[in-house]
Design an enzyme around this catalytic site. Sequence first.
Site, PDB file in Angstrom:
ATOM      1  N   GLU A 125       0.974  -1.179  -0.010  1.00 28.65           N
ATOM      2  CA  GLU A 125      -0.008  -0.107  -0.010  1.00 28.65           C
ATOM      3  C   GLU A 125       1.040   1.181  -0.041  1.00 28.65           C
ATOM      4  OE1 GLU A 125      -2.409   2.741  -0.346  1.00 28.65           O
ATOM      5  OE2 GLU A 125      -3.356   0.637  -0.343  1.00 28.65           O
ATOM      6  N   GLU A 150     -14.895  -5.172  -1.834  1.00 28.66           N
ATOM      7  CA  GLU A 150     -14.894  -4.792  -0.564  1.00 28.66           C
ATOM      8  C   GLU A 150     -15.939  -3.685  -0.387  1.00 28.66           C
ATOM      9  OE1 GLU A 150     -11.353  -2.401  -0.675  1.00 28.66           O
ATOM     10  OE2 GLU A 150     -11.853  -1.373  -2.352  1.00 28.66           O
TER      11      GLU A 150
END
Length: 696
Positions: free
Chosen positions: A407, A500
């Site tokens: 990330e 998600e």
Amino acid sequence: MFCLCLLWHTAAAEEIKSPNGQLRLQFALQADGVPTYRLTYKGRDVIKTSKLGFDLKNAPALTSGFAVAASQQRTFDETWTPVWGEVKTIRNHYNELAVTLTQAATSRTLRVRFRVFDDGLGFRYEFPKQDKLGHFVVKEERTQFALAGDHKAFWLPGDYDTQEYSTVTSNLSEVRGKMKDAVTGNASQTTFSPTGVQTPLMLKSKDGLYINIHEAALIDYSCLNLELNDQTFVLESHLTPDAVGDKGYLQTPTHSPWRTVVVSDRAGAILESKLILNLNEPTKYKDTSWIKPVKYVGVWWEMITGRSSWAYTDATNIKLDSVDYRTLKPNGKHAANTAHVKEYIDFAALHGFDAVLVEGWNTGWEDWFGQSKDYVFDFVTPYPDFDVQELHRYAASKNVKMMMHHETSGSARNYERHMDEAYKFMVDNGYNAVKSGYVGNILPRGEHHYGQWLVNHYLYAITKAADYKIMVNAHEAVRPTGLSRTYPNLIGNEAARGTEYESFGGNNADHTTILPFTRLMGGPMDYTPGIFQTKISVLNPQNKSFVHSTLARQLALYVTMYSPLQMAADLPEHYNQHLDAFQFIKDVAIDWDDTQVLEAEPGDYITIARKAKGKSSWFIGSTCDENGRTSTVNLRFLDRGKKYVATIYADARDAHYEKNPQAYAIRKVNVTSKSKLSQYCAPGGGYAISVVETTR
């Protein structure tokens, strides 16, 4: 097979047709030297007369005053083999027209290259090396797509930083009125207009034409958006700007990406089109043996739902170069710990999965989100409870690969700073694939996710990964434009609302009946399907969201949402409760020799059949919207004279995506190429079928 035929012309108007003659492209200069094009399909307007050109910064525009200096036509026909894909081979067959234009007032040259395929049109601008045009800055591209009417559209709000919106289905004339409600919150977003929309834009005309507008081969250029004139139904290009508002810095010789228009009177033909892939260059890699499709599980969904945490501690204001995590109190919710990850490795090994993804393994998660923090992660330092070497050893002993997670928190500059070290760390510890993320506003500050600078960064990450034989699955990156043909280690992208969002309030029930017509036109999506426990509160009592899908449709998505990278996204404990249904996820292929669209209507339903690579088995998936339906398919694609057993994973009669999502039934039937199947699909439901050859 390759065929090349050349013809030279110097007239101010030109015409070429598709190889089958059904599409016709006309190029012409208007009286004031304005370049235009028009596209028809079976005699019906797809794109009415539309203008071409550029506005430049601090220089005269390239929009008028042109004369045709030369034109060239050719025919091209080849068949190529993708490293991975939906079919074994792809035919690349088109007729091409290249028109060279000169602008007398400035002595500048611009070339427009058109390629007409049986399934649509691709065209791009080319800027030859020349004395009067060297370095230049694009103020705006002025490409138009003049539509023939108020088409039904499947659209997302135009945005420089996110595609993670729910698709709106409406007439074009309704876009302005629906825009405010369509713009929902995101970690980074920059809308630009009450009538701006994104590509790929899917359209359906009143007389039944299906039209898809997108771009191909986006390299060293800004991402395309479309500005709608809702009075004339003309779409005009709107490029993503940089931090100072410029749209692109170019130097001749150079060219734009391809602008694409896929068209048919059959919805399934849009899904079958390989036009965007064909407009990309062949692979740049001599050796592709290290690039393999991946089926994986991972430590991910439990964090998304709020059951577990990415962060090791609840401490705040963390500076990576001045903190010793061993002195901090663990929060007790950190999922990426050695013992827990071993449980996922065991599950993957037991059920034959290739890899395990682990998010939250590295230091920095406590202090990353929304901080506009430059040095946010180093991508090599694990938390105290995550033993990299031991997990490498353990996974290797089980013949399972570990999948890395990077990330960036939008700090692309920081990622480039650490990239070589991070990729080397992966190689040293047995990782050959990485999921990268770009959540939040971009650093350098002011740049956008889809501007030229970030487009170049994403490609840099892909090519640098290839130096280490690493495959890339980029999330929050620019939407795909077929670059996976040229750089096949780009095995996945997110670039849309994925699973998600089912934990963030839910995707609409028709979501997965639209995405293949929009987001997937440019390349596969890491949608992360396979959620069996659809009530999020079972994992986190504070989260009242639910997955807008039946369990049977979650199986179907492995076929309808094509990707060479497929995740079984739910927790092992939920799969253990439904091992009979989980069998389909274990069995379904992720690389294919053939694909056939059996039924399709955007926003309503999709049914697709695919043949496993190098095998005789077929897999069928069907997904529908909130209304439900009965699907009827013909199995004539099966080999004649052979017998098969079809295992059908279907919605029960009382199944419903809201009221009874886990109701399913499994049955086996004998089938041949002469068989037809009729199958009920519940609201928000679908079915999945494995078809295996038998000698009995």
